[in-house]
Every structure is written in structure tokens, then in C-alpha cells.
Design a protein around this motif. Structure first.
Motif, PDB file in Angstrom:
ATOM      1  N   LYS A  38     -18.254   4.590 -22.247  1.00 19.04           N
ATOM      2  CA  LYS A  38     -18.432   6.038 -22.218  1.00 19.04           C
ATOM      3  C   LYS A  38     -17.616   6.710 -23.322  1.00 19.04           C
ATOM      4  O   LYS A  38     -18.057   7.689 -23.934  1.00 19.04           O
ATOM      5  N   SER A 260     -16.744  16.177 -23.381  1.00 23.14           N
ATOM      6  CA  SER A 260     -16.965  14.765 -23.087  1.00 23.14           C
ATOM      7  C   SER A 260     -15.906  13.890 -23.760  1.00 23.14           C
ATOM      8  O   SER A 260     -15.384  12.940 -23.163  1.00 23.14           O
ATOM      9  N   GLU A 264     -13.470  11.604 -21.507  1.00 20.65           N
ATOM     10  CA  GLU A 264     -13.697  10.161 -21.498  1.00 20.65           C
ATOM     11  C   GLU A 264     -12.650   9.379 -22.289  1.00 20.65           C
ATOM     12  O   GLU A 264     -12.585   8.156 -22.186  1.00 20.65           O
TER      13      GLU A 264
END
Length: 428
Positions: A38, A260, A264
Motif C-alpha cells: 500500500k 494516502s 500508508e
């Protein structure tokens, strides 16, 4: 036409600031291992949102793993493979857009309430993590990056002024005309001038003497610009609040990519050709003021054994940090040359033990109070202490007093905000 700037907050909006601060603090201080798949996808999405080519993602288990990278290749090869640090990151781009919509005074107010845990963690974990030889190695890499900063700076300025031009009436038409003339005549002429004039000129000794300081200045400007903009962009909780609560306009693709990337990844360092991503620590400890702190164990611990000791926000060498303050020795103060560490040792050991273990000189008495002096080069100036022994328990309490105090009674008055001890006894 520029939108109206937001200058004030409604009470119900201000009440939501802590909600966003706590939300991102929980993400920054997570001790869960990163999901590399990810994280790699988040890095690639972030570079795509910036209009950059897909980079290689280099994963580190801890800041200490930087040493392994530095040991593998020469500065020239490493700088060539990684590329220079990005002068303008994704976070700085998003932050700049939001910043233009907020009034200066309100922005300063919001910044003061923004969490800085991520910034604190980065500095704290990286501080002193490199040996002097590795630091010299990094300086050599930096020299390799200087010319790249010049190119990035030029691209950054060109993009900025083009965006400003497009905001003006007829700006799109002017930009198209400029692009046409540049493509047809400007760029070919520029390339020809570079080959026939610029490169031969740059080979002249006198020009090379001038070039090096110039590149150093540009490198320094690039570093300062990158640092300042990226620090500004670290306030993702502030940006989240501005978008969610104040409805600020934003580039959705960049905003989603930035969220993100932060969610992550652990700590990350974007370069032109690669993005370095460091895993999160497995254990973190703080004091009540959110400063890194642990007694007799690491305040930060990574999965590969990398650890950082800290005492109320001050990084400690392992020889101190691995022991509980009850085991610290007053004699260490005689050898410790770092003033900040001496202050921490004094705080951790306590004046009571210091008096006993360093055999303080007794200067004066008043009832159960004693004025003491420690002149063992423990601190910048001699330490004067007012020691009080509890008649019932025998417990010793010591308070540091100014060095110009010469009697126990005067010291008691200073400790009690000017109240003479005889008067204090009557009041009691």
C-alpha cells in the motif's frame, strides 16, 4: 478573480480544530508496521499527482538503515540514481493552494494549534543517527545535487508564473502564443546558444571560478526553499480542517494522494527518482506534555533494534538512557560537557542526592535549613542550594537558589517570595 479570503472562525468551527489534530496525531504516532504494498502504491500515486515520473520506492526498517545505503555506493552514483530532493513536494503544493484562501492572522492562529508530532518525530529519530564519516558522505552527495536544484528552481518559477498568467484576462491566449513562439524559435535558439556559446564559455577557468560559488548559493536557496515549503506542508491536520470545515477549494487528486501517502507511510523523503520510506517504530513513550520520554528504556524503538532514549524531550546517550534516573550517579556531572545533558542529569538525580554524593560545602544554617555550595565544575556557575531536612521523616529536600545569596535565612526568604522565615513561622 481571487476568492474572498477567510479571516475569522465561527465558535463551532474553532471547536473542531482539536478533532482534526487528534485524528492526524493518531496516524503519525501509530506503531503498526507499514503495509509496503500500500505504501508503494501511495508513493506512486503521489508522484503521478505531481506530474512526475514513477519513482523507485526504497524501504528502510529504521533511520539507522540509512547507513547501509550510504555504504553501498559512491556519492556520485547514489546522487545519480536517487536524484535530488524535490524542491516542491506534493504537501507543499496542496498547502500553498489552501494558504492563499486563508487570511494571514487566521493562518498564524491555526498554525499555532496544529500538531507538530510528525516534525518532532522526524527530527528526534534522525538526530545524531549518522556517524561523522556518513555525514561527510552526505555532504559529498549534496554537492552532486546542486546543479539539479538550479534546474528544479527554474521549472518551479516557470510553472508559478504560467499559473499566474492563466489567472489574468486573456491569459490562456497569451500563454498559447508564448508556447508557440518558444517551440518554433525560442527553444531551438536556446539549444544552439547553449552548444555554441554557453558550454565553451563555461569551460573558461575564470567562469568556472565564478560558477562554483553561484551553484552553492543556488543550492543553499533550493535547500531553504525546500525545507521551508515542506515544513509548511507538514500541517496536514490544518489542511484537513480547512478543506472539511472551511470548505476551501483544492485539487482533489493531490489532496487524496497526500492523505494516502501520510496514512500508508511512516517517515518519507521524496527525491526525483526515488522515494525513501521508513517503517514506523514499534514502541513510543511520551510525558504528559507530549515530549519523548522514558525512564530506563527507549522512548522510540524500531523493529530492527534501532532505539532512541529521551528524558522529557531531551535525547540521551545510551549510557544514561538505559538506566533509570534512580541509578544515575552525581559524579557523571563532573565529566559531562554538554550543558543540556548536565541539566537533565541534575533534574533526574535531584539536588538532594547531588548534595550527598558530591559532598557539598555547608555555608550557613538556620534551624533545619542549610545553605550549601557545590563548586565542582558541575554547572556553568557554582550551585548554591537550600537544603531542608524534615524533622519527622528525615527526608532531604533541596532547592537551587541564586549564587549571590550568602545566608540560609536570605535563601529561605528567596524561596518564600520575600517572606522572612520568622514571619513565615508566625503565619504557620
Amino acid at each position: 478573480m481571487s476568492p474572498t479570503r477567510i479571516e475569522t472562525l465561527a465558535p463551532e468551527q474553532a471547536a473542531l480544530i482539536p478533532v482534526y489534530r487528534d485524528k492526524w496525531r493518531a496516524i503519525w504516532l501509530s506503531t503498526a508496521p507499514i503495509d509496503r504494498q500500500k505504501a508503494d502504491a501511495a508513493v506512486k500515486a503521489a508522484y503521478k499527482a505531481m506530474g512526475r515520473e514513477e519513482p523507485d520506492t526504497i524501504f528502510l526498517s529504521s533511520p539507522d538503515a540509512i547507513a547501509d545505503i550510504l555504504a553501498e555506493k559512491s556519492p556520485e552514483r547514489l546522487a545519480g540514481e536517487l536524484g535530488a530532493p524535490l524542491l516542491t513536494s506534493l504537501s507543499a503544493q496542496v498547502c500553498s493552494s489552501i494558504r492563499e484562501q486563508i487570511g494571514d492572522e487566521l493562518w498564524m492562529q491555526l498554525e499555532s494549534q496544529s500538531s507538530r508530532e510528525n516534525l518532532l518525530f522526524s527530527f528526534f529519530a534522525l538526530q545524531q543517527s549518522l556517524t561523522p564519516q556518513q555525514q561527510i558522505f552526505l555532504e559529498q552527495i549534496w554537492l552532486q545535487w546542486e546543479e539539479r536544484f538550479l534546474v528544479q528552481y527554474w521549472e518551479q518559477q516557470r510553472t508559478y508564473w504560467r499559473e499566474k498568467l492563466l489567472q489574468q484576462p486573456g491569459g490562456n491566449f497569451i500563454a498559447q502564443i508564448s508556447d508557440f513562439f518558444w517551440t518554433q524559435w525560442g527553444e531551438p535558439l536556446s539549444n544552439q546558444l547553449e552548444e555554441t556559446v554557453w558550454k565553451p564559455l563555461m569551460n573558461q577557468p575564470i567562469i568556472q571560478q565564478w560558477q562554483q560559488p553561484w551553484l552553492q548559493i543556488i543550492g543553499g536557496m533550493g535547500l531553504l526553499s525546500a525545507v521551508s515549503q515542506n515544513f509548511q506542508g507538514l500541517s496536514i491536520d490544518l489542511i484537513d480542517f480547512c478543506i472539511d470545515v472551511l470548505n476551501c477549494a483544492r485539487d482533489s487528486s493531490k489532496w487524496l494522494a497526500w492523505q494516502s501517502l501520510v496514512s500508508e507511510s511512516g517517515w518519507y523523503f521524496p527525491l526525483e527518482k526515488a522515494c525513501i520510506v521508513c517503517d514506523r517504530p514499534r514502541d513510543l513513550h511520551f510525558d504528559s506534555e507530549h515530549r519523548f520520554h522514558a525512564e530506563g528504556k527507549p522512548a522510540i524503538q524500531f523493529s530492527d533494534g534501532c532505539r532512541v532514549y529521551a528524558y522529557h524531550g531531551v535525547r540521551l546517550p545510551e549510557q544514561y538512557g538505559k538506566l533509570h534516573p534512580h541509578q544515575w550517579q552525581a559524579t557523571w556531572l563532573l565529566q559531562e560537557r554538554n550543558a543540556e545533558l548536565r541539566r537533565v542529569l541534575i533534574q533526574g538525580i535531584g539536588y538532594g542526592r547531588i548534595c550527598q554524593e558530591l559532598q557539598a560545602e555547608e555555608l550557613d544554617f538556620w534551624r533545619e535549613y542549610v545553605l550549601l555550595k557545590i563548586d565542582n565544575d558541575v554547572d556553568i556557575e557554582p550551585i548554591y542550594l537550600l537544603k531542608m531536612t524534615c524533622p519527622s521523616t528525615g527526608h532531604i529536600h533541596a532547592t537551587r537558589v541564586p549564587p549571590d545569596i550568602r545566608s540560609a535565612r536570605e535563601a529561605i526568604r528567596w524561596v518564600n517570595w520575600g517572606t522572612d522565615p520568622s514571619e513565615f513561622s508566625v503565619q504557620t
